[in-house]
Design a protein around this motif. Structure first.
Motif, PDB file in Angstrom:
ATOM      1  N   SER A   1      -3.435 -66.767 -34.148  1.00  0.00           N
ATOM      2  CA  SER A   1      -2.185 -66.331 -33.510  1.00  0.00           C
ATOM      3  C   SER A   1      -1.996 -67.219 -32.277  1.00  0.00           C
ATOM      4  N   ASP A   2      -0.974 -66.932 -31.490  1.00  0.00           N
ATOM      5  CA  ASP A   2      -0.745 -67.733 -30.288  1.00  0.00           C
ATOM      6  C   ASP A   2      -1.877 -67.608 -29.281  1.00  0.00           C
ATOM      7  N   THR A   3      -2.622 -66.495 -29.336  1.00  0.00           N
ATOM      8  CA  THR A   3      -3.666 -66.262 -28.342  1.00  0.00           C
ATOM      9  C   THR A   3      -5.029 -65.986 -28.949  1.00  0.00           C
ATOM     10  N   SER A   4      -5.216 -66.288 -30.241  1.00  0.00           N
ATOM     11  CA  SER A   4      -6.522 -66.014 -30.841  1.00  0.00           C
ATOM     12  C   SER A   4      -6.944 -67.135 -31.783  1.00  0.00           C
ATOM     13  N   TYR A   5      -8.267 -67.268 -31.919  1.00  0.00           N
ATOM     14  CA  TYR A   5      -8.882 -68.307 -32.731  1.00  0.00           C
ATOM     15  C   TYR A   5     -10.012 -67.692 -33.545  1.00  0.00           C
ATOM     16  N   ARG A   6     -10.426 -68.406 -34.580  1.00  0.00           N
ATOM     17  CA  ARG A   6     -11.574 -67.976 -35.371  1.00  0.00           C
ATOM     18  C   ARG A   6     -12.417 -69.200 -35.700  1.00  0.00           C
ATOM     19  N   ILE A   7     -13.711 -69.083 -35.395  1.00  0.00           N
ATOM     20  CA  ILE A   7     -14.679 -70.102 -35.789  1.00  0.00           C
ATOM     21  C   ILE A   7     -15.434 -69.526 -36.982  1.00  0.00           C
TER      22      ILE A   7
ATOM     23  N   LEU B   1     -29.425 -64.595 -36.989  1.00  0.00           N
ATOM     24  CA  LEU B   1     -28.412 -65.268 -36.180  1.00  0.00           C
ATOM     25  C   LEU B   1     -28.310 -64.640 -34.801  1.00  0.00           C
ATOM     26  N   SER B   2     -27.987 -65.460 -33.812  1.00  0.00           N
ATOM     27  CA  SER B   2     -27.703 -64.933 -32.474  1.00  0.00           C
ATOM     28  C   SER B   2     -26.476 -65.650 -31.933  1.00  0.00           C
ATOM     29  N   ILE B   3     -25.646 -64.880 -31.233  1.00  0.00           N
ATOM     30  CA  ILE B   3     -24.431 -65.400 -30.624  1.00  0.00           C
ATOM     31  C   ILE B   3     -24.470 -65.020 -29.152  1.00  0.00           C
ATOM     32  N   THR B   4     -24.390 -66.017 -28.280  1.00  0.00           N
ATOM     33  CA  THR B   4     -24.406 -65.761 -26.847  1.00  0.00           C
ATOM     34  C   THR B   4     -23.288 -66.558 -26.177  1.00  0.00           C
ATOM     35  N   VAL B   5     -22.849 -66.073 -25.020  1.00  0.00           N
ATOM     36  CA  VAL B   5     -21.887 -66.785 -24.187  1.00  0.00           C
ATOM     37  C   VAL B   5     -22.476 -66.844 -22.789  1.00  0.00           C
ATOM     38  N   GLU B   6     -22.584 -68.061 -22.270  1.00  0.00           N
ATOM     39  CA  GLU B   6     -23.097 -68.243 -20.918  1.00  0.00           C
ATOM     40  C   GLU B   6     -22.386 -69.428 -20.295  1.00  0.00           C
TER      41      GLU B   6
ATOM     42  N   VAL C   1     -15.049 -63.821 -26.561  1.00  0.00           N
ATOM     43  CA  VAL C   1     -15.403 -63.473 -27.940  1.00  0.00           C
ATOM     44  C   VAL C   1     -14.995 -62.021 -28.158  1.00  0.00           C
ATOM     45  N   SER C   2     -14.162 -61.797 -29.183  1.00  0.00           N
ATOM     46  CA  SER C   2     -13.709 -60.434 -29.455  1.00  0.00           C
ATOM     47  C   SER C   2     -14.503 -59.771 -30.575  1.00  0.00           C
ATOM     48  N   GLY C   3     -15.304 -60.553 -31.310  1.00  0.00           N
ATOM     49  CA  GLY C   3     -16.123 -59.953 -32.352  1.00  0.00           C
ATOM     50  C   GLY C   3     -16.672 -61.001 -33.299  1.00  0.00           C
ATOM     51  N   ALA C   4     -17.606 -60.567 -34.138  1.00  0.00           N
ATOM     52  CA  ALA C   4     -18.205 -61.449 -35.139  1.00  0.00           C
ATOM     53  C   ALA C   4     -18.491 -60.635 -36.393  1.00  0.00           C
ATOM     54  N   THR C   5     -18.272 -61.251 -37.551  1.00  0.00           N
ATOM     55  CA  THR C   5     -18.529 -60.593 -38.830  1.00  0.00           C
ATOM     56  C   THR C   5     -19.155 -61.583 -39.798  1.00  0.00           C
ATOM     57  N   MET C   6     -19.933 -61.034 -40.754  1.00  0.00           N
ATOM     58  CA  MET C   6     -20.507 -61.836 -41.843  1.00  0.00           C
ATOM     59  C   MET C   6     -19.833 -61.407 -43.125  1.00  0.00           C
ATOM     60  N   GLU C   7     -19.458 -62.403 -43.940  1.00  0.00           N
ATOM     61  CA  GLU C   7     -18.802 -62.094 -45.207  1.00  0.00           C
ATOM     62  C   GLU C   7     -19.067 -63.230 -46.186  1.00  0.00           C
TER      63      GLU C   7
ATOM     64  N   LEU D   1     -20.488 -66.429 -44.870  1.00  0.00           N
ATOM     65  CA  LEU D   1     -19.713 -67.035 -43.794  1.00  0.00           C
ATOM     66  C   LEU D   1     -19.790 -66.160 -42.555  1.00  0.00           C
ATOM     67  N   LEU D   2     -20.077 -66.773 -41.424  1.00  0.00           N
ATOM     68  CA  LEU D   2     -20.078 -66.080 -40.143  1.00  0.00           C
ATOM     69  C   LEU D   2     -18.755 -66.367 -39.461  1.00  0.00           C
ATOM     70  N   HIS D   3     -17.995 -65.310 -39.166  1.00  0.00           N
ATOM     71  CA  HIS D   3     -16.713 -65.439 -38.489  1.00  0.00           C
ATOM     72  C   HIS D   3     -16.888 -64.970 -37.050  1.00  0.00           C
ATOM     73  N   VAL D   4     -16.525 -65.815 -36.094  1.00  0.00           N
ATOM     74  CA  VAL D   4     -16.548 -65.451 -34.680  1.00  0.00           C
ATOM     75  C   VAL D   4     -15.104 -65.510 -34.193  1.00  0.00           C
ATOM     76  N   ASP D   5     -14.585 -64.370 -33.766  1.00  0.00           N
ATOM     77  CA  ASP D   5     -13.195 -64.285 -33.326  1.00  0.00           C
ATOM     78  C   ASP D   5     -13.116 -64.398 -31.809  1.00  0.00           C
ATOM     79  N   LEU D   6     -12.154 -65.193 -31.361  1.00  0.00           N
ATOM     80  CA  LEU D   6     -11.944 -65.441 -29.944  1.00  0.00           C
ATOM     81  C   LEU D   6     -10.532 -65.028 -29.562  1.00  0.00           C
ATOM     82  N   LYS D   7     -10.375 -64.543 -28.350  1.00  0.00           N
ATOM     83  CA  LYS D   7      -9.065 -64.137 -27.847  1.00  0.00           C
ATOM     84  C   LYS D   7      -8.871 -64.749 -26.468  1.00  0.00           C
TER      85      LYS D   7
END
Length: 137
Positions: A42-48, A60-65, A106-112, A115-121
């Protein structure tokens, strides 16, 4: 002729940190594994999305620093009693890092399906008009 860099351009004040950030990102050593996609949802969100076939959520580990998103994967050794005649599936650890702009969280992460989806806002900052008073010296 003098080469102007981002941090030394006369109209860009306070961007020295951005230049160091670009240099650090270029040297981060991110290899081609695992492959990934980045999409704007969207205009304000991304997905890796990372292809992490064979990894479990616990691997898996996901960190933000310091505005850096770091995704690590490390598979537990399944035991040394297995004998492979051919081993073509990569079972190696990985480290992927992404630099996030100010206001991106980071607004969330899911496995499917492997595939690991990391959502950003990205938060949209309010526009602020500031008037500066001029004092007599």
């Amino acid at each position: 002729m003098t080469k102007l860099t981002l941090g030394s351009h006369p109209y860009l004040l306070g961007f020295e940190q951005l230049e160091r950030l670009v240099e650090r990102t270029a040297k981060s050593g991110n290899e081609g594994y695992p492959p990934f996609n980045i999409e704007q949802t969207s205009d304000t969100s991304y997905r890796i999305t990372l292809a992490v076939a064979g990894f479990r959520e616990d691997d898996l580990s996901i960190t933000v620093e310091h505005n850096q998103l770091v995704i690590r994967g490390r598979q537990a050794d399944e035991g040394e009693d297995r004998v492979f005649l051919h081993r073509g599936i990569a079972a190696r650890q990985f480290h992927r890092s992404f630099v996030l702009a100010d206001g991106v969280e980071v607004s969330g992460a899911t496995m499917e399906n492997g595939l690991l989806h990391v959502d950003l806002k990205r938060a949209v900052p309010e526009s602020v008009l500031q008037t500066i008073q001029i004092r007599k010296a």
